[in-house]
Design a protein around this motif. Structure first.
Motif, PDB file in Angstrom:
ATOM      1  N   THR A   4       0.806  -1.220   0.000  1.00  0.00           N
ATOM      2  CA  THR A   4       0.000   0.000   0.000  1.00  0.00           C
ATOM      3  C   THR A   4       0.841   1.273   0.000  1.00  0.00           C
ATOM      4  N   SER A   5       2.113   1.161   0.348  1.00  0.00           N
ATOM      5  CA  SER A   5       2.975   2.344   0.315  1.00  0.00           C
ATOM      6  C   SER A   5       3.324   2.743  -1.115  1.00  0.00           C
ATOM      7  N   ALA A   6       3.124   1.840  -2.081  1.00  0.00           N
ATOM      8  CA  ALA A   6       3.431   2.130  -3.476  1.00  0.00           C
ATOM      9  C   ALA A   6       2.225   2.695  -4.228  1.00  0.00           C
ATOM     10  N   LEU A   7       1.081   2.804  -3.553  1.00  0.00           N
ATOM     11  CA  LEU A   7      -0.134   3.297  -4.191  1.00  0.00           C
ATOM     12  C   LEU A   7      -0.240   4.813  -4.049  1.00  0.00           C
ATOM     13  N   SER A   8      -1.106   5.393  -4.881  1.00  0.00           N
ATOM     14  CA  SER A   8      -1.485   6.795  -4.725  1.00  0.00           C
ATOM     15  C   SER A   8      -2.889   6.820  -4.153  1.00  0.00           C
ATOM     16  N   TYR A   9      -3.269   7.938  -3.551  1.00  0.00           N
ATOM     17  CA  TYR A   9      -4.557   8.049  -2.872  1.00  0.00           C
ATOM     18  C   TYR A   9      -5.240   9.360  -3.219  1.00  0.00           C
ATOM     19  N   THR A  10      -6.576   9.370  -3.062  1.00  0.00           N
ATOM     20  CA  THR A  10      -7.331  10.611  -3.214  1.00  0.00           C
ATOM     21  C   THR A  10      -7.922  10.988  -1.859  1.00  0.00           C
ATOM     22  N   ASP A  11      -8.345  12.224  -1.729  1.00  0.00           N
ATOM     23  CA  ASP A  11      -8.990  12.615  -0.477  1.00  0.00           C
ATOM     24  C   ASP A  11     -10.430  12.111  -0.401  1.00  0.00           C
ATOM     25  N   ASP A  12     -10.886  11.391  -1.460  1.00  0.00           N
ATOM     26  CA  ASP A  12     -12.179  10.697  -1.432  1.00  0.00           C
ATOM     27  C   ASP A  12     -12.014   9.265  -0.919  1.00  0.00           C
ATOM     28  N   HIS A  13     -10.834   8.940  -0.395  1.00  0.00           N
ATOM     29  CA  HIS A  13     -10.526   7.646   0.213  1.00  0.00           C
ATOM     30  C   HIS A  13     -10.497   6.510  -0.812  1.00  0.00           C
ATOM     31  N   TRP A  15      -7.875   4.385  -3.523  1.00  0.00           N
ATOM     32  CA  TRP A  15      -6.472   4.113  -3.822  1.00  0.00           C
ATOM     33  C   TRP A  15      -6.341   3.904  -5.326  1.00  0.00           C
ATOM     34  N   LEU A  16      -5.172   4.228  -5.849  1.00  0.00           N
ATOM     35  CA  LEU A  16      -4.889   4.090  -7.269  1.00  0.00           C
ATOM     36  C   LEU A  16      -3.580   3.334  -7.437  1.00  0.00           C
ATOM     37  N   LYS A  17      -3.640   2.287  -8.234  1.00  0.00           N
ATOM     38  CA  LYS A  17      -2.421   1.571  -8.628  1.00  0.00           C
ATOM     39  C   LYS A  17      -2.163   1.979 -10.072  1.00  0.00           C
ATOM     40  N   ILE A  18      -1.107   2.755 -10.262  1.00  0.00           N
ATOM     41  CA  ILE A  18      -0.826   3.345 -11.564  1.00  0.00           C
ATOM     42  C   ILE A  18       0.279   2.547 -12.249  1.00  0.00           C
ATOM     43  N   GLU A  19      -0.055   2.013 -13.419  1.00  0.00           N
ATOM     44  CA  GLU A  19       0.904   1.255 -14.233  1.00  0.00           C
ATOM     45  C   GLU A  19       0.855   1.831 -15.636  1.00  0.00           C
ATOM     46  N   GLY A  20       1.772   2.760 -15.920  1.00  0.00           N
ATOM     47  CA  GLY A  20       1.733   3.468 -17.188  1.00  0.00           C
ATOM     48  C   GLY A  20       0.479   4.325 -17.239  1.00  0.00           C
ATOM     49  N   SER A  21      -0.371   4.106 -18.257  1.00  0.00           N
ATOM     50  CA  SER A  21      -1.616   4.878 -18.354  1.00  0.00           C
ATOM     51  C   SER A  21      -2.811   4.086 -17.819  1.00  0.00           C
ATOM     52  N   SER A  22      -2.545   2.911 -17.246  1.00  0.00           N
ATOM     53  CA  SER A  22      -3.598   2.079 -16.672  1.00  0.00           C
ATOM     54  C   SER A  22      -3.687   2.343 -15.168  1.00  0.00           C
ATOM     55  N   VAL A  23      -4.897   2.701 -14.720  1.00  0.00           N
ATOM     56  CA  VAL A  23      -5.100   3.062 -13.320  1.00  0.00           C
ATOM     57  C   VAL A  23      -6.169   2.153 -12.719  1.00  0.00           C
ATOM     58  N   PRO A  94      -9.722  -4.913   0.710  1.00  0.00           N
ATOM     59  CA  PRO A  94      -9.915  -3.704  -0.091  1.00  0.00           C
ATOM     60  C   PRO A  94      -8.783  -3.393  -1.067  1.00  0.00           C
ATOM     61  N   PHE A  95      -7.569  -3.825  -0.756  1.00  0.00           N
ATOM     62  CA  PHE A  95      -6.433  -3.512  -1.625  1.00  0.00           C
ATOM     63  C   PHE A  95      -6.098  -4.621  -2.620  1.00  0.00           C
ATOM     64  N   LEU A 112      -2.687  14.021  -6.210  1.00  0.00           N
ATOM     65  CA  LEU A 112      -2.779  12.688  -5.605  1.00  0.00           C
ATOM     66  C   LEU A 112      -1.892  12.645  -4.370  1.00  0.00           C
ATOM     67  N   LEU A 113      -2.304  11.868  -3.408  1.00  0.00           N
ATOM     68  CA  LEU A 113      -1.565  11.757  -2.150  1.00  0.00           C
ATOM     69  C   LEU A 113      -0.692  10.507  -2.157  1.00  0.00           C
ATOM     70  N   ASP A 114       0.460  10.578  -1.505  1.00  0.00           N
ATOM     71  CA  ASP A 114       1.237   9.360  -1.297  1.00  0.00           C
ATOM     72  C   ASP A 114       0.750   8.721   0.008  1.00  0.00           C
ATOM     73  N   ALA A 115       1.282   7.576   0.342  1.00  0.00           N
ATOM     74  CA  ALA A 115       0.808   6.826   1.515  1.00  0.00           C
ATOM     75  C   ALA A 115       0.934   7.630   2.807  1.00  0.00           C
ATOM     76  N   ASP A 116       2.044   8.360   2.971  1.00  0.00           N
ATOM     77  CA  ASP A 116       2.232   9.145   4.192  1.00  0.00           C
ATOM     78  C   ASP A 116       1.213  10.272   4.301  1.00  0.00           C
ATOM     79  N   ALA A 117       0.972  10.965   3.185  1.00  0.00           N
ATOM     80  CA  ALA A 117       0.007  12.069   3.196  1.00  0.00           C
ATOM     81  C   ALA A 117      -1.404  11.539   3.452  1.00  0.00           C
ATOM     82  N   TYR A 118      -1.717  10.365   2.889  1.00  0.00           N
ATOM     83  CA  TYR A 118      -3.043   9.803   3.131  1.00  0.00           C
ATOM     84  C   TYR A 118      -3.197   9.380   4.595  1.00  0.00           C
TER      85      TYR A 118
END
Length: 124
Positions: A4-13, A15-23, A94-95, A112-118
């Motif tokens: 989960t530390s490698a994911l990005s996050y939104t303030d809508d709770h 998570w996003l796993k970004i692989e190139g242009s695939s989210v 969930p992940f 987008l937030l990183d794990a620490d910011a989330y």
């Protein structure tokens, strides 16, 4: 198990796993916990065009109804039918097994937030 530390996050709770242009998108364990026992999930169709910030799905629990927002603009390339058939996956995994959809997104949004910011966001 997803790192989960490698994911990005939104303030809508979400998570996003970004692989190139695939989210790949799901809701966080914090969001799943706030919802309670998830009993129904509605997702868009593969091929649907979605716009960042708009509602693309619904997550119902024994306590409330939540909306799933598109964190990026693009085209839905996959939906997790397993989570529609067994909504409890949102709570139990969930992940991993509880992911929601994948969007082909030509560009990523700002903010987008990183794990620490989330983690800081949910601890406030």
């Amino acid at each position: 198990m997803t790192d989960t530390s490698a994911l990005s996050y939104t303030d809508d709770h979400e998570w996003l796993k970004i692989e190139g242009s695939s989210v790949t998108v799901g809701i966080t364990d914090y969001a799943a916990e706030q919802l309670g026992d998830v009993v129904f999930v509605e997702l868009p169709e593969v091929g649907d065009d979605v716009e960042a910030g708009t509602v693309v799905g619904e997550i119902e629990s024994t306590k409330s109804v939540g909306e799933l927002f598109a964190p990026v603009t693009g085209t839905v390339t996959a939906v997790n039918d397993a989570v529609v058939d067994d909504p409890a996956l949102v709570n139990s995994s969930p992940f991993d097994d509880g992911w929601m959809l994948t969007i082909e997104a030509p560009e990523l949004p700002e903010g987008l937030l990183d794990a620490d910011a989330y983690a800081k966001l949910v601890s406030e």
